[in-house]
Design an enzyme around this catalytic site. Sequence first.
Site, PDB file in Angstrom:
ATOM      1  N   GLU A 119     -11.716   6.645   4.047  1.00 36.68           N
ATOM      2  CA  GLU A 119     -12.952   6.062   3.507  1.00 36.68           C
ATOM      3  C   GLU A 119     -14.076   6.158   4.536  1.00 36.68           C
ATOM      4  O   GLU A 119     -15.201   6.549   4.207  1.00 36.68           O
ATOM      5  CB  GLU A 119     -12.681   4.598   3.141  1.00 36.68           C
ATOM      6  N   ASP A 124      -3.473  11.759  -2.476  1.00 32.78           N
ATOM      7  CA  ASP A 124      -3.650  13.206  -2.637  1.00 32.78           C
ATOM      8  C   ASP A 124      -4.010  13.513  -4.092  1.00 32.78           C
ATOM      9  O   ASP A 124      -3.328  13.046  -5.007  1.00 32.78           O
ATOM     10  CB  ASP A 124      -2.358  13.935  -2.276  1.00 32.78           C
ATOM     11  N   ASP A 180       9.368   7.946   0.108  1.00 28.30           N
ATOM     12  CA  ASP A 180       8.526   8.515  -0.935  1.00 28.30           C
ATOM     13  C   ASP A 180       8.353   7.469  -2.033  1.00 28.30           C
ATOM     14  O   ASP A 180       9.290   6.731  -2.337  1.00 28.30           O
ATOM     15  CB  ASP A 180       9.194   9.770  -1.509  1.00 28.30           C
ATOM     16  N   LYS A 225      -4.294  20.957  -9.242  1.00 30.90           N
ATOM     17  CA  LYS A 225      -3.834  21.819 -10.350  1.00 30.90           C
ATOM     18  C   LYS A 225      -3.082  21.013 -11.412  1.00 30.90           C
ATOM     19  O   LYS A 225      -2.332  20.089 -11.085  1.00 30.90           O
ATOM     20  CB  LYS A 225      -2.878  22.885  -9.809  1.00 30.90           C
ATOM     21  N   GLU A 244       0.857  -1.186   0.000  1.00 29.40           N
ATOM     22  CA  GLU A 244       0.000   0.000   0.000  1.00 29.40           C
ATOM     23  C   GLU A 244       0.890   1.232   0.000  1.00 29.40           C
ATOM     24  O   GLU A 244       1.807   1.342   0.820  1.00 29.40           O
ATOM     25  CB  GLU A 244      -0.931   0.054   1.219  1.00 29.40           C
ATOM     26  N   THR A 281     -10.537   2.245   4.767  1.00 28.92           N
ATOM     27  CA  THR A 281      -9.418   3.050   5.279  1.00 28.92           C
ATOM     28  C   THR A 281      -9.992   4.143   6.186  1.00 28.92           C
ATOM     29  O   THR A 281     -11.210   4.369   6.223  1.00 28.92           O
ATOM     30  CB  THR A 281      -8.636   3.704   4.122  1.00 28.92           C
ATOM     31  N   GLU A 282      -9.106   4.865   6.869  1.00 27.30           N
ATOM     32  CA  GLU A 282      -9.572   5.962   7.732  1.00 27.30           C
ATOM     33  C   GLU A 282     -10.278   7.041   6.904  1.00 27.30           C
ATOM     34  O   GLU A 282     -11.343   7.536   7.282  1.00 27.30           O
ATOM     35  CB  GLU A 282      -8.393   6.589   8.502  1.00 27.30           C
ATOM     36  N   ASP A 328     -12.149   9.284  -3.333  1.00 27.56           N
ATOM     37  CA  ASP A 328     -13.389  10.075  -3.321  1.00 27.56           C
ATOM     38  C   ASP A 328     -13.356  11.103  -4.436  1.00 27.56           C
ATOM     39  O   ASP A 328     -14.357  11.771  -4.678  1.00 27.56           O
ATOM     40  CB  ASP A 328     -13.496  10.832  -1.986  1.00 27.56           C
TER      41      ASP A 328
HETATM   42  N1  SAH Z   1      -4.517   5.741   2.668  1.00 26.50           N
HETATM   43  C1  SAH Z   1      -4.892   6.502   3.869  1.00 26.50           C
HETATM   44  C2  SAH Z   1      -4.349   7.926   3.839  1.00 26.50           C
HETATM   45  C3  SAH Z   1      -4.799   8.776   2.658  1.00 26.50           C
HETATM   46  S1  SAH Z   1      -4.061  10.430   2.668  1.00 26.50           S
HETATM   47  C4  SAH Z   1      -6.405   6.473   4.006  1.00 26.50           C
HETATM   48  O1  SAH Z   1      -7.106   6.172   3.024  1.00 26.50           O
HETATM   49  O2  SAH Z   1      -6.909   6.743   5.099  1.00 26.50           O
HETATM   50  C5  SAH Z   1      -2.746  10.185   1.491  1.00 26.50           C
HETATM   51  C6  SAH Z   1      -1.449   9.712   2.177  1.00 26.50           C
HETATM   52  O3  SAH Z   1      -0.496   9.474   1.162  1.00 26.50           O
HETATM   53  C7  SAH Z   1      -0.827  10.754   3.118  1.00 26.50           C
HETATM   54  O4  SAH Z   1      -0.576  10.159   4.377  1.00 26.50           O
HETATM   55  C8  SAH Z   1       0.454  11.175   2.411  1.00 26.50           C
HETATM   56  O5  SAH Z   1       1.501  11.504   3.305  1.00 26.50           O
HETATM   57  C9  SAH Z   1       0.773   9.952   1.588  1.00 26.50           C
HETATM   58  N2  SAH Z   1       1.555  10.236   0.381  1.00 26.50           N
HETATM   59  C10 SAH Z   1       1.269  11.171  -0.556  1.00 26.50           C
HETATM   60  N3  SAH Z   1       2.194  11.164  -1.529  1.00 26.50           N
HETATM   61  C11 SAH Z   1       3.095  10.194  -1.209  1.00 26.50           C
HETATM   62  C12 SAH Z   1       4.283   9.724  -1.811  1.00 26.50           C
HETATM   63  N4  SAH Z   1       4.747  10.268  -2.957  1.00 26.50           N
HETATM   64  N5  SAH Z   1       4.957   8.724  -1.222  1.00 26.50           N
HETATM   65  C13 SAH Z   1       4.513   8.187  -0.062  1.00 26.50           C
HETATM   66  N6  SAH Z   1       3.383   8.592   0.577  1.00 26.50           N
HETATM   67  C14 SAH Z   1       2.684   9.593   0.007  1.00 26.50           C
END
Ligand code: SAH
Length: 214
Positions: free
Chosen positions: A183, A106, A84, A110, A32, A180-181, A142
């Site tokens: 969700e 995320d 990352d 843009k 994940e 997920t949280e 979402d």
């Molecule tokens: N999957 C979780 C969190 C969603 S928020 C849920 O559904 O509840 C998106 C998460 O992805 C954030 O915690 C952010 O820090 C992480 N994230 C965003 N870009 C990332 C990247 N390039 N590499 C690793 N994590 C990343």
Amino acid sequence: MRMRKKKHRDARIAARADLYFDGSFGMPVFLEIGCGKGGFICGLAQSYPEYNFVAVERNPDVMVLAMEKAAGLGLKNARFLIADAEDLAAHFAPGQVAGIYLNFSDPWHKNYQAHKRLTYKTFLEIYKELLIPGSRLIMKTDNYNLFKFSLRSLSDNGFQILSQTCDLYSSGFPENNVRTEYEEKFISQGVKICRLEASYSFISGTNVMPSAFL
Ligand code: SAH
């Protein structure tokens, strides 16, 4: 996910060193990316003890919560990597990943931020290196614009879309969906959840993802 620095964060992460992914975990793994607080990966690992799961998250302030959740559950088949997504190739060998989950990534609204979306072509190239042929990438979001972008980007970059829905909870989806949280939060707000399943070098009958996951 914006979050304040967690108290004693680094010491708390160090205390869970046994859960840190160091490459020596049994392969293949289900991965994940962007696990946040870890509810999804912990739920999957609990339901499927015979498979190995790795959660990647770049924000240590949420990762510490995910690691503590797994420790609290006594999970033996989940590991955590603070990194990352763009650096995944440094941590996994080609063909070591049996499936990828992207949950509520995320959206980067843009156009000039499109390269940061986890389904942008540069990320897909990295995933293709890691994935076992025939394995799946499963995404939930979402955000309809991110969903549309992802469908296009996956198709343009050699993935086959196997299924898609823009309203997961009215689509007769199996009960074993792990939430997920994010969700949970969106469902409580009445927001519709989109989901897709894609496969790279899909060959009929060679899907390596256990059907219970689908
Ligand atoms: N999957 C979780 C969190 C969603 S928020 C849920 O559904 O509840 C998106 C998460 O992805 C954030 O915690 C952010 O820090 C992480 N994230 C965003 N870009 C990332 C990247 N390039 N590499 C690793 N994590 C990343």
